[in-house]
Design a protein around this motif. Structure first.
Motif, PDB file in Angstrom:
ATOM      1  N   PRO A  77      -1.519  39.977  90.481  1.00  0.00           N
ATOM      2  CA  PRO A  77      -0.374  39.078  90.321  1.00  0.00           C
ATOM      3  C   PRO A  77      -0.780  37.700  89.819  1.00  0.00           C
ATOM      4  CG  PRO A  77      -0.832  39.486  92.644  1.00  0.00           C
ATOM      5  CD  PRO A  77      -1.649  40.451  91.867  1.00  0.00           C
ATOM      6  N   GLN A  78      -1.978  37.247  90.170  1.00  0.00           N
ATOM      7  CA  GLN A  78      -2.440  35.941  89.700  1.00  0.00           C
ATOM      8  C   GLN A  78      -2.608  35.925  88.188  1.00  0.00           C
ATOM      9  OE1 GLN A  78      -6.252  34.835  91.287  1.00  0.00           O
ATOM     10  NE2 GLN A  78      -6.083  32.687  90.676  1.00  0.00           N
ATOM     11  N   LEU A  79      -3.068  37.045  87.614  1.00  0.00           N
ATOM     12  CA  LEU A  79      -3.172  37.130  86.153  1.00  0.00           C
ATOM     13  C   LEU A  79      -1.806  36.896  85.517  1.00  0.00           C
ATOM     14  CD1 LEU A  79      -4.724  37.938  83.518  1.00  0.00           C
ATOM     15  CD2 LEU A  79      -3.924  40.269  83.967  1.00  0.00           C
ATOM     16  N   PHE A  80      -0.769  37.519  86.076  1.00  0.00           N
ATOM     17  CA  PHE A  80       0.578  37.347  85.530  1.00  0.00           C
ATOM     18  C   PHE A  80       1.069  35.916  85.759  1.00  0.00           C
ATOM     19  CE2 PHE A  80       0.207  41.841  85.297  1.00  0.00           C
ATOM     20  CZ  PHE A  80       1.144  42.277  84.373  1.00  0.00           C
ATOM     21  N   LYS A  81       0.777  35.350  86.907  1.00  0.00           N
ATOM     22  CA  LYS A  81       1.180  33.975  87.200  1.00  0.00           C
ATOM     23  C   LYS A  81       0.527  33.002  86.227  1.00  0.00           C
ATOM     24  CE  LYS A  81       0.899  30.559  90.947  1.00  0.00           C
ATOM     25  NZ  LYS A  81       0.303  30.284  92.290  1.00  0.00           N
ATOM     26  N   LYS A  82      -0.751  33.205  85.941  1.00  0.00           N
ATOM     27  CA  LYS A  82      -1.479  32.323  85.024  1.00  0.00           C
ATOM     28  C   LYS A  82      -0.956  32.425  83.592  1.00  0.00           C
ATOM     29  CE  LYS A  82      -6.017  32.555  85.338  1.00  0.00           C
ATOM     30  NZ  LYS A  82      -6.635  31.244  85.587  1.00  0.00           N
ATOM     31  N   ASN A  83      -0.235  33.484  83.306  1.00  0.00           N
ATOM     32  CA  ASN A  83       0.255  33.712  81.950  1.00  0.00           C
ATOM     33  C   ASN A  83       1.775  33.639  81.856  1.00  0.00           C
ATOM     34  OD1 ASN A  83      -2.123  34.500  80.031  1.00  0.00           O
ATOM     35  ND2 ASN A  83      -2.589  35.462  82.005  1.00  0.00           N
ATOM     36  N   GLY A  84       2.361  32.778  82.677  1.00  0.00           N
ATOM     37  CA  GLY A  84       3.752  32.420  82.508  1.00  0.00           C
ATOM     38  C   GLY A  84       4.767  33.235  83.258  1.00  0.00           C
ATOM     39  N   TYR A  85       4.337  34.138  84.106  1.00  0.00           N
ATOM     40  CA  TYR A  85       5.271  34.942  84.896  1.00  0.00           C
ATOM     41  C   TYR A  85       5.626  34.220  86.204  1.00  0.00           C
ATOM     42  CZ  TYR A  85       5.109  39.370  82.278  1.00  0.00           C
ATOM     43  OH  TYR A  85       5.256  40.353  81.325  1.00  0.00           O
ATOM     44  N   PHE A  86       6.843  34.429  86.658  1.00  0.00           N
ATOM     45  CA  PHE A  86       7.224  34.076  88.015  1.00  0.00           C
ATOM     46  C   PHE A  86       6.748  35.206  88.924  1.00  0.00           C
ATOM     47  CE2 PHE A  86      10.412  34.871  91.394  1.00  0.00           C
ATOM     48  CZ  PHE A  86      10.219  33.721  92.146  1.00  0.00           C
ATOM     49  N   THR A  87       5.920  34.881  89.900  1.00  0.00           N
ATOM     50  CA  THR A  87       5.370  35.909  90.786  1.00  0.00           C
ATOM     51  C   THR A  87       5.852  35.668  92.214  1.00  0.00           C
ATOM     52  OG1 THR A  87       3.320  34.686  91.231  1.00  0.00           O
ATOM     53  CG2 THR A  87       3.323  36.188  89.336  1.00  0.00           C
ATOM     54  N   ALA A  88       6.253  36.738  92.867  1.00  0.00           N
ATOM     55  CA  ALA A  88       6.781  36.615  94.222  1.00  0.00           C
ATOM     56  C   ALA A  88       6.460  37.860  95.019  1.00  0.00           C
ATOM     57  CB  ALA A  88       8.299  36.390  94.192  1.00  0.00           C
ATOM     58  N   PRO A 101       9.804  36.018  82.377  1.00  0.00           N
ATOM     59  CA  PRO A 101       9.635  37.312  83.046  1.00  0.00           C
ATOM     60  C   PRO A 101       9.163  37.143  84.488  1.00  0.00           C
ATOM     61  CG  PRO A 101       7.790  36.902  81.591  1.00  0.00           C
ATOM     62  CD  PRO A 101       8.756  35.783  81.354  1.00  0.00           C
ATOM     63  N   PHE A 102       9.395  38.173  85.279  1.00  0.00           N
ATOM     64  CA  PHE A 102       8.973  38.119  86.682  1.00  0.00           C
ATOM     65  C   PHE A 102       8.018  39.253  87.011  1.00  0.00           C
ATOM     66  CE2 PHE A 102      13.117  40.479  86.997  1.00  0.00           C
ATOM     67  CZ  PHE A 102      12.654  41.666  87.543  1.00  0.00           C
ATOM     68  N   PHE A 103       7.200  38.986  88.010  1.00  0.00           N
ATOM     69  CA  PHE A 103       6.360  39.987  88.665  1.00  0.00           C
ATOM     70  C   PHE A 103       6.714  39.887  90.141  1.00  0.00           C
ATOM     71  CE2 PHE A 103       2.241  42.416  88.726  1.00  0.00           C
ATOM     72  CZ  PHE A 103       2.109  42.548  90.091  1.00  0.00           C
ATOM     73  N   ILE A 104       7.533  40.816  90.607  1.00  0.00           N
ATOM     74  CA  ILE A 104       7.974  40.809  91.996  1.00  0.00           C
ATOM     75  C   ILE A 104       7.391  42.024  92.702  1.00  0.00           C
ATOM     76  CG2 ILE A 104       9.964  41.019  93.535  1.00  0.00           C
ATOM     77  CD1 ILE A 104      11.548  39.330  91.569  1.00  0.00           C
ATOM     78  N   ALA A 105       6.770  41.769  93.847  1.00  0.00           N
ATOM     79  CA  ALA A 105       6.139  42.823  94.631  1.00  0.00           C
ATOM     80  C   ALA A 105       6.896  42.992  95.943  1.00  0.00           C
ATOM     81  CB  ALA A 105       4.679  42.491  94.891  1.00  0.00           C
ATOM     82  N   ALA A 106       7.372  44.192  96.188  1.00  0.00           N
ATOM     83  CA  ALA A 106       8.090  44.517  97.419  1.00  0.00           C
ATOM     84  C   ALA A 106       7.200  45.428  98.253  1.00  0.00           C
ATOM     85  CB  ALA A 106       9.419  45.187  97.113  1.00  0.00           C
ATOM     86  N   GLY A 107       6.755  44.929  99.387  1.00  0.00           N
ATOM     87  CA  GLY A 107       5.825  45.680 100.214  1.00  0.00           C
ATOM     88  C   GLY A 107       6.484  46.200 101.480  1.00  0.00           C
ATOM     89  N   PHE A 108       6.725  47.506 101.522  1.00  0.00           N
ATOM     90  CA  PHE A 108       7.382  48.117 102.680  1.00  0.00           C
ATOM     91  C   PHE A 108       6.347  48.484 103.743  1.00  0.00           C
ATOM     92  CE2 PHE A 108      10.398  49.027  99.183  1.00  0.00           C
ATOM     93  CZ  PHE A 108      11.477  48.327  99.699  1.00  0.00           C
ATOM     94  N   PHE A 109       6.782  48.457 104.999  1.00  0.00           N
ATOM     95  CA  PHE A 109       5.904  48.730 106.137  1.00  0.00           C
ATOM     96  C   PHE A 109       5.953  50.188 106.595  1.00  0.00           C
ATOM     97  CE2 PHE A 109       6.588  44.227 106.147  1.00  0.00           C
ATOM     98  CZ  PHE A 109       5.367  43.695 106.542  1.00  0.00           C
ATOM     99  N   ARG A 110       6.886  50.922 106.140  1.00  0.00           N
ATOM    100  CA  ARG A 110       6.998  52.338 106.469  1.00  0.00           C
ATOM    101  C   ARG A 110       6.372  53.168 105.356  1.00  0.00           C
ATOM    102  NH1 ARG A 110       8.601  50.060 110.597  1.00  0.00           N
ATOM    103  NH2 ARG A 110       6.443  50.621 110.972  1.00  0.00           N
ATOM    104  N   GLY A 145       0.846  43.170  77.597  1.00  0.00           N
ATOM    105  CA  GLY A 145       0.208  42.413  76.529  1.00  0.00           C
ATOM    106  C   GLY A 145      -0.785  41.389  77.016  1.00  0.00           C
ATOM    107  N   LEU A 146      -1.321  41.586  78.227  1.00  0.00           N
ATOM    108  CA  LEU A 146      -2.275  40.639  78.803  1.00  0.00           C
ATOM    109  C   LEU A 146      -3.682  41.209  78.869  1.00  0.00           C
ATOM    110  CD1 LEU A 146      -0.117  39.290  81.793  1.00  0.00           C
ATOM    111  CD2 LEU A 146      -0.392  38.308  79.508  1.00  0.00           C
TER     112      LEU A 146
END
Length: 466
Positions: free
Chosen positions: A105-116, A207-216, A367-368
C-alpha cells in the motif's frame, strides 16, 4: 470504541457519488483471516464470492509463504519471503524487522493513491486486538479505521471447548444475536464503503487503494444466527480419525496438543467446524456489501478487486485443526484477482503461485511496475490473468517453525504434481497430488520415487541458498 467516526463516515453515503474517470485503476484489497480452501466444497454457502469469481481469475493453487498470520501478511505486503524479513512469529511489526521496506500500500500511496485500511490487514491478535492498531504500519495509509462490534463486547457468551486455550487459539463457538452490521466484520464492510464514498465525493479524479480486513472465520467462530441456518446441527462433521497416519513424521503434527483436535470430543469438533462454516458465510455476506458498494458507486469497471486469505486452515483432517502445518490444507488458501479488461470472463488457474506474487502483480496492473522495489521476491501474475493456462514453471515454497526437538524450521515445495516436505530433523514427506489429493500416503521412502525426491530436495537446497 465510539461509533461517532462511523456516524460521520456514513453521512457521506447520503451524497451522490460521481463515477470517476481516473486513468489509473482503483484497488480494493479484501482480506480474510484463516480461510481454508472451502469455496467449492458442497454445502458451503458463498454466493457473493461466487459472483466475484465470474469476473476474476481464481488461483486454485495459491500458497502462503508461512502458515501463520503475521509472517504471511508481512511477506505478502512486503513482497519478501519470511527468511528475508526474519518474521516467524506474531510479535514483530514489519517496519521493525525491515526498516526501509516499501510496503504494497505504501507504493501506491507514494504514487498518488489515497490509501486506507479498515480492520485487520497487518497482524492483529484476534480477537484480543480488535479495535486497536495492533501491528499496523502507519506509513502505509492515509486513513485507518479500527472497528469493534458486539462480538468483541460479548466475548463472555462464547462457548470455549478448549478451556485451557485463549479465544485466539481455541475451538469455540457462538450463534450470536444482533444484525451483521452490529458485529465487527459488518462494521469493517460499512467503514470501507464509507471511506470509498467519502473519497470519491471529495477526490473523484484520484484513485484509491482501500484494504478491508475481515476477522472471520478466525476463531472464535462467531457469526449472527442467520448464518448458521444453512448448517443444521449434525450436518457438518470432521473426517474420521483412526490415529496418526502411517509414515507421517512427528514434526508434522507436533503443534496439535493434545492430539487429535486439541483434545475435544468428536461432537465438539463437529460443532466447531459447523460454526466455522457459518463464519465463512458471514464473511461472504460482508464481501457482498463491498461488491454492491462498488456497483453503486459506478466503480466496478475501474477497480481491481483482490480477495485473499493469509493462509489455509485444517478442519479436522488427520486429527488437526488450524494452521502451521506444511500440508496442502494449511499452505493453500483462496486467492481471486478481478482486473477489469483483463479477467472479465473469469477463469480458473491451476498453476502453483505464491502470495508474494500479489505485490508485483498489483504494481504491474496499476502501471507502477517500474516504481516497485527492485528486491521483490515474487513475480507478476499478469500472464496468468490474461491466460490462466499459460506455461508456468515456478514452484511454490512454504515454511514453518518447529521446536529444537524437530530441528527448527521445516520447508516444503509444491509444483504442479508433487508436494515435498523436509523438516529440520531430516524427516521428509512426498505426496502425489495426481493420485492422492488428501496427502494420505507419504511416498518419500519409496525407492520408486527416489528421483522425484532428489529433484525436489534440490529445489529446497536452491531455495535455502538464495
Amino acid at each position: 470504541m465510539s461509533l461517532r467516526p462511523f456516524a460521520l463516515l456514513l453521512g457521506a453515503l447520503l451524497f451522490a457519488v460521481p463515477a470517476a474517470a481516473a486513468e489509473r485503476p482503483n484497488v480494493l484489497l479484501i482480506c480474510a483471516d484463516d480461510l481454508t480452501s472451502c469455496l467449492d466444497e458442497p454445502g458451503v454457502v458463498t454466493p457473493n464470492l461466487d459472483r466475484l469469481r465470474t469476473r476474476a481469475v481464481t488461483f486454485e493453487r495459491a500458497y502462503c509463504q508461512y502458515p501463520l498470520c503475521n509472517p504471511s501478511r508481512s511477506s505478502m505486503l512486503s513482497g519478501l519471503r519470511p527468511d528475508t524479513t526474519g518474521i516467524y512469529g506474531n510479535g514483530t511489526p514489519i517496519r521493525q524487522a525491515v526498516p526501509d521496506v516499501v510496503t504494497l500500500p505504501q507504493l501506491f500511496k507514494k504514487n498518488g493513491y489515497f490509501t486506507a485500511r479498515v480492520g485487520k490487514i497487518y497482524h492483529y491478535g484476534n480477537p484480543g486486538d480488535i479495535g486497536t492498531d495492533s501491528l499496523d504500519d502507519p506509513e502505509s495509509w492515509n486513513r485507518v479505521i479500527n472497528p469493534a462490534g458486539r462480538d468483541k463486547a460479548e466475548e463472555g457468551l462464547i462457548i470455549n471447548y478448549t478451556a485451557r486455550r485463549g479465544l485466539g487459539s481455541s475451538l469455540s463457538v457462538l450463534e450470536a444475536d444482533g444484525t451483521d452490521l452490529e458485529h465487527t466484520d459488518g462494521l469493517v464492510a460499512v467503514g470501507a464503503e464509507a471511506l470509498m464514498t467519502e473519497h470519491l465525493n471529495q477526490n473523484p479524479d484520484k484513485p484509491f487503494f482501500i484494504a478491508a480486513g475481515f476477522f472471520r472465520p478466525h476463531c472464535p467462530y462467531v457469526a449472527p444466527k442467520a448464518h448458521f441456518e444453512p448448517y443444521p446441527k449434525g450436518s457438518v462433521t470432521v473426517p474420521p480419525f483412526d490415529g496418526q497416519p502411517a509414515g507421517v513424521p512427528d514434526a508434522a503434527v507436533s503443534r496439535i496438543k493434545p492430539y487429535p483436535w486439541y483434545g475435544v470430543t468428536k461432537e465438539q469438533a463437529d460443532d466447531s467446524k459447523r460454526a466455522y462454516y457459518a463464519s465463512v458465510t458471514f464473511l461472504d455476506a460482508n464481501v457482498g456489501r463491498l461488491l454492491d458498494a462498488l456497483d453503486d458507486a459506478g466503480q466496478t469497471e475501474n477497480t481491481i478487486v483482490v480477495f485473499w486469505s493469509d493462509h489455509g486452515y485444517h478442519l479436522g483432517e488427520k486429527g488437526m485443526f488450524k494452521k502451521t502445518s506444511l500440508y496442502e490444507r494449511s499452505a493453500k488458501a483462496p486467492m481471486l484477482v478481478a482486473a477489469p479488461g483483463v479477467t472479465d470472463d473469469g477463469g480458473s488457474c491451476e498453476r502453483p503461485v505464491e502470495f508474494i506474487d500479489l505485490y508485483p502483480t498489483l504494481a504491474d496492473l496499476a502501471g507502477l511496475g517500474e516504481k516497485a522495489p527492485e528486491r521483490l521476491e515474487g513475480v507478476s501474475l499478469a500472464p496468468l490473468l490474461k491466460n490462466p493456462s499459460a506455461d508456468w514453471d515456478r514452484p511454490a515454497y512454504t515454511q514453518t517453525q518447529r521446536s529444537k526437538q524437530y530441528g527448527g524450521m521445516g520447508y516444503s515445495v509444491r509444483n504442479a504434481r508433487w508436494r515435498f516436505v523436509r523438516w529440520g530433523d531430516g524427516a521428509t514427506e512426498l505426496y502425489d497430488h495426481d493420485a492422492d489429493p488428501n496427502e494420505d500416503e507419504n511416498l518419500a521412502a519409496d525407492p520408486a520415487h527416489a528421483e522425484t525426491v532428489e529433484e525436489l530436495a534440490g529445489l529446497l537446497d536452491d531455495y535455502a541458498a538464495n
